[in-house]
Design a protein around this motif. Structure first.
Motif, PDB file in Angstrom:
ATOM      1  N   TYR A 103      32.683  46.059  13.323  1.00  0.00           N
ATOM      2  CA  TYR A 103      32.115  46.335  14.640  1.00  0.00           C
ATOM      3  C   TYR A 103      30.625  46.579  14.572  1.00  0.00           C
ATOM      4  O   TYR A 103      30.063  46.835  13.506  1.00  0.00           O
ATOM      5  N   TRP A 104      29.987  46.471  15.727  1.00  0.00           N
ATOM      6  CA  TRP A 104      28.586  46.824  15.894  1.00  0.00           C
ATOM      7  C   TRP A 104      28.459  47.555  17.222  1.00  0.00           C
ATOM      8  O   TRP A 104      29.036  47.134  18.233  1.00  0.00           O
ATOM      9  N   THR A 105      27.711  48.652  17.244  1.00  0.00           N
ATOM     10  CA  THR A 105      27.508  49.440  18.453  1.00  0.00           C
ATOM     11  C   THR A 105      26.030  49.429  18.820  1.00  0.00           C
ATOM     12  O   THR A 105      25.186  49.697  17.963  1.00  0.00           O
ATOM     13  N   SER A 106      25.744  49.125  20.067  1.00  0.00           N
ATOM     14  CA  SER A 106      24.353  49.095  20.530  1.00  0.00           C
ATOM     15  C   SER A 106      23.833  50.514  20.734  1.00  0.00           C
ATOM     16  O   SER A 106      24.610  51.461  20.821  1.00  0.00           O
ATOM     17  N   PRO A 107      22.523  50.660  20.853  1.00  0.00           N
ATOM     18  CA  PRO A 107      21.991  51.963  21.276  1.00  0.00           C
ATOM     19  C   PRO A 107      22.224  52.121  22.784  1.00  0.00           C
ATOM     20  O   PRO A 107      22.637  51.177  23.459  1.00  0.00           O
ATOM     21  N   TRP A 108      21.960  53.280  23.331  1.00  0.00           N
ATOM     22  CA  TRP A 108      22.049  53.487  24.781  1.00  0.00           C
ATOM     23  C   TRP A 108      20.978  52.643  25.468  1.00  0.00           C
ATOM     24  O   TRP A 108      19.836  52.599  25.015  1.00  0.00           O
ATOM     25  N   ILE A 109      21.355  51.972  26.555  1.00  0.00           N
ATOM     26  CA  ILE A 109      20.451  51.086  27.292  1.00  0.00           C
ATOM     27  C   ILE A 109      20.277  51.636  28.702  1.00  0.00           C
ATOM     28  O   ILE A 109      21.262  51.848  29.414  1.00  0.00           O
ATOM     29  N   ASP A 110      19.024  51.883  29.124  1.00  0.00           N
ATOM     30  CA  ASP A 110      18.772  52.402  30.476  1.00  0.00           C
ATOM     31  C   ASP A 110      17.622  51.684  31.187  1.00  0.00           C
ATOM     32  O   ASP A 110      17.249  52.049  32.284  1.00  0.00           O
ATOM     33  N   PHE A 111      17.068  50.623  30.555  1.00  0.00           N
ATOM     34  CA  PHE A 111      15.952  49.861  31.128  1.00  0.00           C
ATOM     35  C   PHE A 111      14.772  50.749  31.480  1.00  0.00           C
ATOM     36  O   PHE A 111      14.062  50.487  32.443  1.00  0.00           O
ATOM     37  N   SER A 112      14.587  51.819  30.730  1.00  0.00           N
ATOM     38  CA  SER A 112      13.505  52.801  30.973  1.00  0.00           C
ATOM     39  C   SER A 112      13.596  53.427  32.362  1.00  0.00           C
ATOM     40  O   SER A 112      12.607  53.863  32.931  1.00  0.00           O
TER      41      SER A 112
ATOM     42  N   VAL B  35      23.209  54.839  32.335  1.00  0.00           N
ATOM     43  CA  VAL B  35      22.934  54.286  31.007  1.00  0.00           C
ATOM     44  C   VAL B  35      24.253  53.737  30.454  1.00  0.00           C
ATOM     45  O   VAL B  35      25.328  54.166  30.855  1.00  0.00           O
ATOM     46  N   PHE B  36      24.152  52.777  29.544  1.00  0.00           N
ATOM     47  CA  PHE B  36      25.368  52.250  28.933  1.00  0.00           C
ATOM     48  C   PHE B  36      25.071  51.812  27.509  1.00  0.00           C
ATOM     49  O   PHE B  36      23.928  51.620  27.111  1.00  0.00           O
ATOM     50  N   LYS B  37      26.150  51.692  26.745  1.00  0.00           N
ATOM     51  CA  LYS B  37      26.082  51.072  25.431  1.00  0.00           C
ATOM     52  C   LYS B  37      27.400  50.345  25.227  1.00  0.00           C
ATOM     53  O   LYS B  37      28.381  50.581  25.941  1.00  0.00           O
ATOM     54  N   PHE B  38      27.413  49.441  24.270  1.00  0.00           N
ATOM     55  CA  PHE B  38      28.628  48.683  24.048  1.00  0.00           C
ATOM     56  C   PHE B  38      28.922  48.573  22.565  1.00  0.00           C
ATOM     57  O   PHE B  38      28.030  48.689  21.724  1.00  0.00           O
TER      58      PHE B  38
END
Length: 133
Positions: free
Chosen positions: A28-37, A101-104
């Motif tokens: 698996y790979w997990t992204s960092p949290w994404i919030d588009f600033s 915010v999201f991550k996947f």
């Protein structure tokens, strides 16, 4: 074959082989949290498009989506399945997930699954504007 798992979630292989000895290995790979600033703005994820190749046979890729700093419970789990030898495809999955915010996490737990992810695109709505990662 010797496998070594890292604290960061990576799986390393020592030596070479063409099979995993009949035991599926979850990678698996997990992204960092994404919030588009814009962590204070409400967003809605509306789709994910995955461009991937299967190297041999078939592969099912699972996508867990986590929202709003809760990284213990996936709010949505999606599956993208491909089959065939050296098959390149772009798969779009439509869904709706509200968040700030999201991550996947992308993973597979199939026996002998060999695939390459070239790109993942998420479509996000923000007050009538579409953001694409």
């Amino acid at each position: 074959i010797t496998y070594l798992g890292s604290y960061g979630g990576y799986l390393y292989q020592f030596g070479e082989a063409t099979a995993d000895d009949g035991v599926a290995i979850t990678g698996y790979w997990t992204s960092p949290w994404i919030d588009f600033s814009m962590p204070d703005k409400n967003k809605r994820i509306v789709s994910s498009t995955i461009l991937m190749d299967t190297v041999a046979g078939s592969a099912s890729l699972h996508l867990d989506i986590y929202t709003d700093w809760d990284d213990t419970t996936a709010i949505k789990t999606l599956t993208c399945t491909m089959s065939g030898s050296t098959n390149t495809a772009e798969k779009r999955i439509d869904f709706t997930v509200p968040c700030r915010v999201f991550k996947f996490k992308v993973y597979t737990n199939e026996l002998n699954a060999q695939f390459i992810i070239h790109k993942m695109i998420f479509s996000i709505l923000l007050k009538g504007v579409t953001l694409v990662t």
